[in-house]
Design an enzyme around this catalytic site. Structure first.
Site, PDB file in Angstrom:
ATOM      1  CB  SER A   1     -29.044  29.388 -32.468  1.00 39.14           C
ATOM      2  OG  SER A   1     -28.046  29.622 -33.425  1.00 39.14           O
TER       3      SER A   1
ATOM      4  CG  ASP B   1     -24.102  35.313 -30.977  1.00 35.24           C
ATOM      5  OD1 ASP B   1     -23.388  34.551 -31.654  1.00 35.24           O
ATOM      6  OD2 ASP B   1     -25.181  34.961 -30.484  1.00 35.24           O
TER       7      ASP B   1
ATOM      8  CG  HIS C   1     -24.103  31.300 -30.716  1.00 37.16           C
ATOM      9  ND1 HIS C   1     -25.047  32.125 -31.262  1.00 37.16           N
ATOM     10  CD2 HIS C   1     -24.498  30.035 -30.999  1.00 37.16           C
ATOM     11  CE1 HIS C   1     -25.972  31.405 -31.883  1.00 37.16           C
ATOM     12  NE2 HIS C   1     -25.660  30.117 -31.725  1.00 37.16           N
TER      13      HIS C   1
END
Length: 409
Positions: free
Chosen positions: A205, A333, A362
Site C-alpha cells: 500500500s 481493490d 485491499h
C-alpha cells in the site's frame, strides 16, 4: 481494534555492492530468452510488463493455476478486505528492535527476527519490509511474510516508519508518501551491517508507493537487487477521489483514527510549532485528507494536499526503475483503484512486471492453499520472484562481479 493499514544517494559502501546488484548481468549473458507462452499464466490473471519474458517462467508454478478467491469472503471486496484485517492469523514471531536515529534527529524502528544472526550467514539475502500507512511489524500480512522468507533462510527486517509500530517520534515530523530520507538511511544502514549480502525490499500500500518512489529516484544507483510492490495506490489523486465514495468512508475513518492515536502520543512535539501547521485539524482529523492538510503537506513543503498527492504518486517515476520490480494488484481493490495502475509505463519498462488478480480487496488476497486465515495468496509468488532474482545474483556459489555499468537494460 482496527488493523486495516495502507498500507542525494550516498556512494555504495563497497565496490562489490555496485557490481553485483544488477539482474541485467544475467540478461546480458542470456540474451536469447525463450518466447513466453500464454500457458505460463492462467487466464484469470492479468500479467503484463516489459520484464514479463524474464520473470514469468519463474512464477509459472503459481500463476498457471486459476485465482480462486475463498467463497465466503471473495464475493465482495469490502468483506475480503475487512475479513483479512480482523481474522487473518497473526503468527508469533520474536522480534529484536533496533532504533535508528536519522540525520535530522528523527527516529525509526527496525524489527529484526530474533536469533537470525546465529542461524544465518552474513551473506544470506536480506528482505526489508515496508508496511502500509499506520502499519508496522505487528500486522498479520507482515508477519506471514517474515515467516515465509525466514523459512527460505532469508534475513528479514521490518522498517517501522516514524510513529508506526510504536516507533519513537523525536522531532515534529512524521513521514509521507514521497519522503525518501528515512528509507534511504535504512537501506544504507542495513547495507553497512551486512556488506556481503544482497538486499531486497517489499512494500504494501503506502509502503509500496514509498518504495517505488525510492526505486525511481535512485534509478541506476539503487543498492537493492530487486523489489516487490503490493496493493500500491500508485496515483494518489485517483486514490483520494475514491476514498470518499460510499463504503470507502469506513476505511477513511479507520485510518484517520489510527493517525490521531499516533499523533496524540507525540502532540507535545507540535505544541509550539507555528507556521502553516493546523494542529487542531490534525488532532481531530475525521479523514486522512484532514491529517495531511494539518500536518503532512506542511511538514514536507507542499502548497496544498492536492499538490502533495500529485507529486507523491509513484506512477510518475516507475519508468525510471532499473532493478527487477514485481507489482501485484487486485482489480477490485477499494483503496488502490485499478485505473490508477500505470500500465503503459510498466509495459515499456524491461525491469517491471505486473500481476493483477480479479479479486483480493485491499491487503486481502484471501485465496490459495492457506485461505481463509493463513498467508495471503501473494506470499509464495513474492518469494518465488525474489528467489529467482537471488539465484541469478549468485552464480555457482560465487558473486557475479562483472562490470555491469556497460550493460544496463
Amino acid at each position: 481494534m482496527v488493523r486495516i493499514a495502507f498500507a542525494t544517494s550516498s556512494p555504495p559502501i563497497t565496490t562489490v555492492r555496485v557490481l553485483r546488484r544488477r539482474f541485467s548481468v544475467f540478461v546480458a549473458a542470456n540474451s536469447k530468452l525463450p518466447e513466453i507462452s500464454r500457458t505460463y499464466h492462467h487466464s484469470s490473471l492479468e500479467v503484463i510488463g516489459g520484464g514479463t519474458d524474464r520473470f514469468l517462467p519463474a512464477l509459472k508454478d503459481s500463476l498457471v493455476k486459476p485465482y480462486n478467491a475463498f467463497p465466503l469472503t471473495g464475493f465482495n471486496r469490502h468483506v475480503e478486505t475487512i475479513y483479512a484485517a480482523f481474522y487473518r492469523s497473526v503468527p508469533s514471531v520474536r522480534l529484536r528492535r533496533e532504533c535508528l536515529r536519522t540525520k535530522d534527529d528523527g527516529s525509526v524502528a527496525l524489527d529484526w527476527v530474533a536469533g537470525d544472526d546465529g542461524y544465518l550467514s552474513p551473506e544470506s539475502p536480506i528482505l526489508i519490509l515496508l508496511p502500509g500507512l499506520t502499519g508496522g511489524s505487528q500486522d498479520s500480512y507482515v508477519r506471514h511474510m517474515l515467516l515465509r522468507a525466514r523459512s527460505k533462510k532469508w534475513r528479514c527486517v521490518v522498517f517501522n516508519s516514524r510513529g508506526c509500530g510504536d516507533s519513537p517520534v523525536t522531532t515534529p515530523q512524521f513521514y509521507s508518501a514521497s519522503f525518501l530520507g528515512d528509507i534511504g538511511e535504512v537501506i544504507a544502514h542495513v547495507g553497512d551491517k551486512f556488506p556481503n549480502a544482497n538486499m531486497y525490499a517489499a512494500g504494501w500500500s503506502l509502503g509500496g508507493n514509498i518504495l517505488v518512489n525510492y526505486l525511481g529516484q535512485e534509478s541506476h544507483n539503487c543498492p537493492l537487487s530487486a523489489a516487490v510492490s503490493l496493493c500500491n495506490p500508485f496515483d494518489l489523486v485517483i486514490a483520494d477521489e475514491d476514498f470518499h465514495k460510499g463504503f470507502n468512508n469506513v476505511y477513511d475513518k479507520a485510518l484517520s483514527s489510527s493517525l490521531r492515536r499516533i499523533f496524540s502520543k507525540h502532540s507535545l512535539l507540535f505544541e509550539d510549532i507555528g507556521g502553516e501547521f493546523n494542529i487542531p485539524l490534525a488532532a481531530n482529523a475525521e479523514t486522512v485528507r484532514d491529517f495531511d492538510e494539518g500536518i503532512t503537506r506542511v511538514s514536507f513543503g507542499f502548497k496544498s494536499v492536492d499538490e502533495y498527492y500529485s507529486k507523491s504518486s509513484s506512477s510518475k517515476v516507475i519508468q525510471h526503475v532499473r532493478i527487477p520490480l514485481l507489482c501485484i494488484q487486485a482489480a477490485n481493490d477499494p483503496i488502490a483503484p485499478e485505473r490508477g495502475i500505470p500500465r503503459d509505463d510498466i509495459k515499456a519498462n524491461p525491469n517491471c512486471m505486473l500481476i493483477v488478480t480479479p479479486r483480493g480487496g485491499h491487503l486481502g488476497w484471501v485465496a490459495g492453499e492457506e485461505a481463509p486465515n493463513g498467508a495471503p495468496w501473494t506470499d509464495p509468488v513474492v518469494m518465488q520472484f525474489l528467489q529467482f532474482v537471488e539465484s541469478r545474483e549468485t552464480i555457482s556459489g560465487e558473486r557475479s562481479f562483472e562490470d555491469v555499468q556497460q550493460i544496463q537494460v
